[in-house]
Design an enzyme around this catalytic site. Structure first.
Site, PDB file in Angstrom:
ATOM      1  N   ASP A 207       6.176   5.570   3.623  1.00  0.00           N
ATOM      2  CA  ASP A 207       5.250   5.051   4.639  1.00  0.00           C
ATOM      3  C   ASP A 207       3.798   5.345   4.312  1.00  0.00           C
ATOM      4  O   ASP A 207       3.483   6.186   3.469  1.00  0.00           O
ATOM      5  CB  ASP A 207       5.590   5.659   6.012  1.00  0.00           C
ATOM      6  CG  ASP A 207       5.378   7.163   6.072  1.00  0.00           C
ATOM      7  OD1 ASP A 207       5.695   7.847   5.081  1.00  0.00           O
ATOM      8  OD2 ASP A 207       4.867   7.649   7.098  1.00  0.00           O
TER       9      ASP A 207
ATOM     10  N   GLU B   4       6.812  10.147   6.738  1.00  0.00           N
ATOM     11  CA  GLU B   4       6.149  11.434   6.471  1.00  0.00           C
ATOM     12  C   GLU B   4       4.893  11.575   7.311  1.00  0.00           C
ATOM     13  O   GLU B   4       4.589  12.645   7.835  1.00  0.00           O
ATOM     14  CB  GLU B   4       5.804  11.551   4.976  1.00  0.00           C
ATOM     15  CG  GLU B   4       5.370  12.943   4.553  1.00  0.00           C
ATOM     16  CD  GLU B   4       3.867  13.191   4.614  1.00  0.00           C
ATOM     17  OE1 GLU B   4       3.463  14.343   4.431  1.00  0.00           O
ATOM     18  OE2 GLU B   4       3.094  12.249   4.873  1.00  0.00           O
TER      19      GLU B   4
HETATM   20 ZN   LIG Z   1       1.337  11.670   1.753  1.00  0.00          ZN
END
Ligand SMILES: [Zn+2]
Length: 417
Positions: free
Chosen positions: A90, A182
């Protein structure tokens, strides 16, 4: 594949392909427990799965969007210890990651880089650019982020595997995990821990050339709830207690010299993140960050005593605190497994650069994974200015990251652990 130019070619092609796939995560959905928080992250996961398959590498995507691939050891290296590499799919939600249109500046001349009519990448604000004179710089067109965080990391892992195959480099078992979300802080929530066989992993999710990270903050979130007593403002005296006033008093008592704005390096902080409410009830959220466990204990008790002080000032109101653990400094786990950093430092030195060991003023997937028992330091990607329209990457620095991964693989193949 016999020279370095071809590493760069493969790397650049991979990187440009990945950044064009829109993978912005959604913090709100992630907080609600939805993973992947956005379906579009699966598009990149599927692309990578196909790419690995063409390389003869089987992989699977878990129901939460983790792409997992295991590459068997080459003949005679079955007893070398297994090593894992991680990067995240992401990109951050603060700036658009849709329709990324990367611009490539070859043979960079060391001057400002104009991204569009409004946005320029100034040397003055980005002196690091001067280290990249004569090299290839990849920027945005100023309308989106670039996504080097962390597609540079993905490209570097994939490229390293391609080089491994092309050059027939012998190696032990290698595991790869590309994870979703993340940036939302939920990157390891559903990591398939049972699947991982490696006793050490490395995230490729750092910044500038040579930077490796084995330390991060300990992190807590404090929520302070203020309860007042609402009355008509015209007849408030003497019984009204205003929770809004209590909350703002509390925020004003936080130590200013220990705010994020006033600290760097190894100094921790109190960061008031959110304040909300009305006369009857108000809530303040504060992030506590400290590299030391003892420092974190001190911060928690400071919050409690400030709350009590606030209560003493407003005796007819009430104050409650709640402290929630977020993540832990990975240093403790890494100190117990010193070979993990020793091998990384050696790998960086072997490619001819000086390792810069710096603390992360945040957390990573690696800190969560370390906490779960797998020591996982972080390696530079060659990306800069993450989460912004002025994000940029230097191809030559990215290449060093690939070489560091290859060196690590060689070191572990020799059973050095
Ligand atoms: Zn990162």
């Amino acid at each position: 594949m016999n020279n370095d130019t071809s590493i760069k070619d493969i790397l650049l092609e991979n990187f440009l392909t990945y950044v064009k796939i829109w993978t912005t995560s959604d913090s709100q959905k992630a907080d609600e427990g939805i993973q992947p928080s956005t379906e579009r992250q699966l598009e990149l996961a599927n692309h990578l799965k196909n790419q690995l398959e063409k390389m003869g590498i089987q992989s699977h995507i878990t129901s939460h969007g983790y792409l997992c691939a295991r590459i068997s050891a080459t003949e005679g290296y079955e007893n070398s210890s297994s090593i894992g590499f991680l990067a995240h799919l992401d990109t951050a939600g603060e700036v658009s990651g849709q329709n990324v249109n990367p611009k490539i500046t070859k043979n960079y001349d060391g001057t400002d880089i104009k991204l569009n009519e409004e946005i320029t990448l100034y040397i003055e604000e980005n002196p690091e650019l001067l280290n990249c004179k004569g090299q290839t710089i990849i920027t945005t067109d100023g309308t989106t982020l670039l996504g080097a965080d962390d597609k540079a990391g993905i490209a570097e892992i994939i490229t390293a595997i391609q080089i491994l195959q092309d050059k027939n480099i012998p190696h032990g078992q290698i595991e790869v995990i590309f994870s979703p979300d993340e940036e939302t802080g939920h990157g390891m929530d559903n990591v398939p821990l049972d699947w991982i066989q490696s006793k050490q992993c490395y995230t490729i999710d750092g910044g500038t050339l040579g930077e490796i990270e084995a330390e991060c903050f300990n992190a807590y979130k404090s929520e302070i709830t203020f309860t007042g007593k609402a009355l008509h403002t015209g007849s408030a005296r003497p019984n009204m207690v205003n929770a809004v006033t209590m909350a703002s008093k509390f925020v004003s008592m936080l130590p200013q010299n220990e705010s994020p704005e006033a600290t760097d390096g190894y100094l921790g902080f109190y960061a008031p993140m959110e304040i909300s409410g009305s006369m009857e009830s108000a809530k303040v959220t504060v992030f506590l960050r400290d590299f030391e466990e003892s420092g974190m204990k001190r911060r928690i008790s400071t919050i409690d005593s400030l709350a009590q002080t606030c209560n003493a000032i407003f005796p007819n109101g009430s104050v409650e605190t709640k402290h929630t653990f977020q993540y832990k400094n990975m240093k403790e786990v890494l100190d117990k497994n010193p070979h993990v950093m020793q091998n990384l430092i050696q790998a960086v030195k072997n490619v001819g650069i000086e390792p810069i060991i710096s603390p992360i003023r945040g957390g990573t997937d690696g800190s969560r994974l370390s906490e779960l028992g797998i020591p996982t330091p972080n390696i530079f990607t060659g990306g800069h200015n993450f989460h912004s329209r002025t994000e940029w990457a230097c191809l030559e620095q990215m290449e060093y990251s690939v070489k560091t991964i290859l060196e690590l693989i060689k070191i572990y193949s020799k059973g050095k652990n």
